[in-house]
Scaffold this motif. Structure first.
Motif, PDB file in Angstrom:
ATOM      1  N   CYS A  61      -3.849  -1.306  -3.205  1.00 28.25           N
ATOM      2  CA  CYS A  61      -4.236  -2.561  -2.162  1.00 28.25           C
ATOM      3  C   CYS A  61      -3.643  -3.687  -3.053  1.00 28.25           C
ATOM      4  N   MET A 109       0.782  -1.058  -0.063  1.00 30.42           N
ATOM      5  CA  MET A 109      -0.165   0.029   0.022  1.00 30.42           C
ATOM      6  C   MET A 109       0.840   1.274  -0.140  1.00 30.42           C
ATOM      7  N   ILE A 166      -3.166  -4.736   6.099  1.00 29.43           N
ATOM      8  CA  ILE A 166      -3.552  -5.497   5.003  1.00 29.43           C
ATOM      9  C   ILE A 166      -3.530  -7.182   5.452  1.00 29.43           C
ATOM     10  N   CYS A 204      -7.544  -4.633   2.626  1.00 29.81           N
ATOM     11  CA  CYS A 204      -6.596  -3.499   2.896  1.00 29.81           C
ATOM     12  C   CYS A 204      -7.594  -2.373   3.612  1.00 29.81           C
TER      13      CYS A 204
END
Length: 422
Positions: A413, A329, A336, A381
């Protein structure tokens, strides 16, 4: 899933691959160990030994204002001594031949993706058993990705290089070379990568990424210009060994999910708080193709549902063994997770990064985890607009509706698996 839905997803894979390849970071350097064949001390310092059900990680902390998150750079760049070569291995340094000073190629934004064609001079089939990316100027280098150019595609790559003024060529989206190989999201065609927090990567004995006789390497460098456009000359040290019938080749699986993060209520009158306006801004900075990833992801993952948490589930299509995992990310990331068969008795967690740290994107080793056709892989995410108020990278930038984009102040993501297959 209906047959028509599954067919539609398969058809989207090549389009998404072109838009995603250049965006994928640490997982291509996953430290993929075996049960008993890994070398202690040869792994990235961020790698933690896995358990049967997933990985363990040292807890992090939310990024403080003024940390390395300020620009996506500033992570510890102290270099450890190179890991000793194992029997049969050699090192080969590939470097940009001269300095390159980045610029925003569209004239808009603060990001430049540039591809450089490098020659490892392979005279026989090899495997890359590890690598050490050496960013020349960490203040501007956001990430480095290594793509394989098969021998049959070298002439076209040389032509592209020669036709572009200056060193290398602009390559938002992927390497910019057609026919570079790869099988979509389930078999992405790259050799390795570096991102903030990355160190030398060495794979377990008997594992490697293929590099054939006469192949070339494209080194793609994402430059972030928030701190200015300073010259760079990056390089990579490849660990090479001869390929044998016993070598197990590593492949990379990409698990993208949408990013649909609305403006905060108190800031919702901003000019880019409308999704369509924000998407147009992404396309203006990176082009129509890479800028369309946000919409393509909804065709792959499901209907648009704005909010801080996004997810995507995809079926496993072939038997494979997971060796390493990573997530990616940007600066607004909070957490995540990658799961197998969530919500079932067979549920397993491959990655659970509860506190995302942009400056520690080293991959995580897991004990070999076998996946079968029909298993479901899910990436989830969470992003947070509140981090805008804490990070200098966003100083002077009003809220915007955040969608998937290639810039350091855009978002992604992405789950990444490194696998072997029979």
């Amino acid at each position: 899933m209906s047959r028509s839905r599954a067919s539609r997803r398969r058809g989207l894979a090549p389009l998404l691959l072109a838009a995603l390849l250049a965006l994928v970071l640490a997982g291509c350097g996953a430290d993929a160990g075996t049960d008993a064949g890994t070398d202690a001390g040869s792994h990235d310092s961020s790698v933690a030994a896995g358990t049967a059900g997933g990985t363990t990680e040292a807890p992090g902390a939310a990024p403080p204002s003024g940390s390395g998150h300020a620009s996506g750079h500033g992570a510890d760049t102290t270099r450890a001594a190179p890991v000793a070569l194992r029997p049969g291995e050699r090192r080969d340094r590939l470097a940009m031949p001269e300095d390159y000073t980045p610029r925003a190629p569209t004239g808009v934004g603060t990001d430049d993706y540039r591809c450089f064609l490098l020659d490892p001079a392979t005279t026989r089939d090899q495997v890359i058993t590890g690598f050490d990316v050496r960013p020349g100027n960490p203040d501007v280098v956001h990430h480095v990705i290594l793509f394989r150019v098969p021998a049959a595609g070298v002439a076209a790559a040389e032509e592209r290089d020669a036709a572009t003024p200056g060193q290398g060529w602009t390559c938002f989206g992927d390497s910019g070379l057609s026919g570079a190989g790869g099988g979509g999201l389930d078999d992405a065609p790259w050799l390795g990568a570096w991102a903030p927090g990355g160190r030398e990567q060495v794979w377990g004995r008997g594992l490697g990424v293929g590099l054939g006789e006469g192949d070339r390497v494209v080194m793609q460098v994402h430059y972030n210009l928030l701190q200015g456009a300073a010259p760079d000359r990056s390089a990579v040290d490849l660990r090479l060994a001869d390929r044998t019938p016993q070598t197990r080749l590593l492949r990379t699986v990409l698990l993208p999910a949408p990013v649909e993060l609305p403006c905060r209520a108190a800031h919702a009158d901003g000019p880019l708080c409308d999704r369509a306006a924000s998407l147009s801004d992404v396309k203006a900075r990176f082009g129509e193709g890479p800028g369309s990833t946000a919409d393509l992801l909804h065709l792959l993952c499901g209907e648009l549902q704005p909010g801080p948490v996004q997810t995507c589930t995809r079926p496993v299509t072939t038997r494979e063994t997971v060796r390493g995992v990573a997530g990616h990310m940007h600066l607004l990331g909070r957490s995540i997770e990658i799961e197998v068969d969530p919500g079932t008795p067979r549920a397993r967690t491959l990655l659970d990064t509860r506190v995302w740290d942009f400056d520690d994107q080293g991959s995580r080793r897991v004990r070999p985890t076998v996946l079968e056709p029909g298993d479901q892989l899910r990436v989830t995410c969470r992003h947070d607009q509140e981090l805008r108020d804490r990070l200098p990278a966003f100083e002077g930038q009003p809220d915007k509706y955040v969608v998937w984009g290639e810039g350091s102040t855009d978002e992604m993501c992405l789950g990444i698996l490194q696998v072997t297959r029979p």
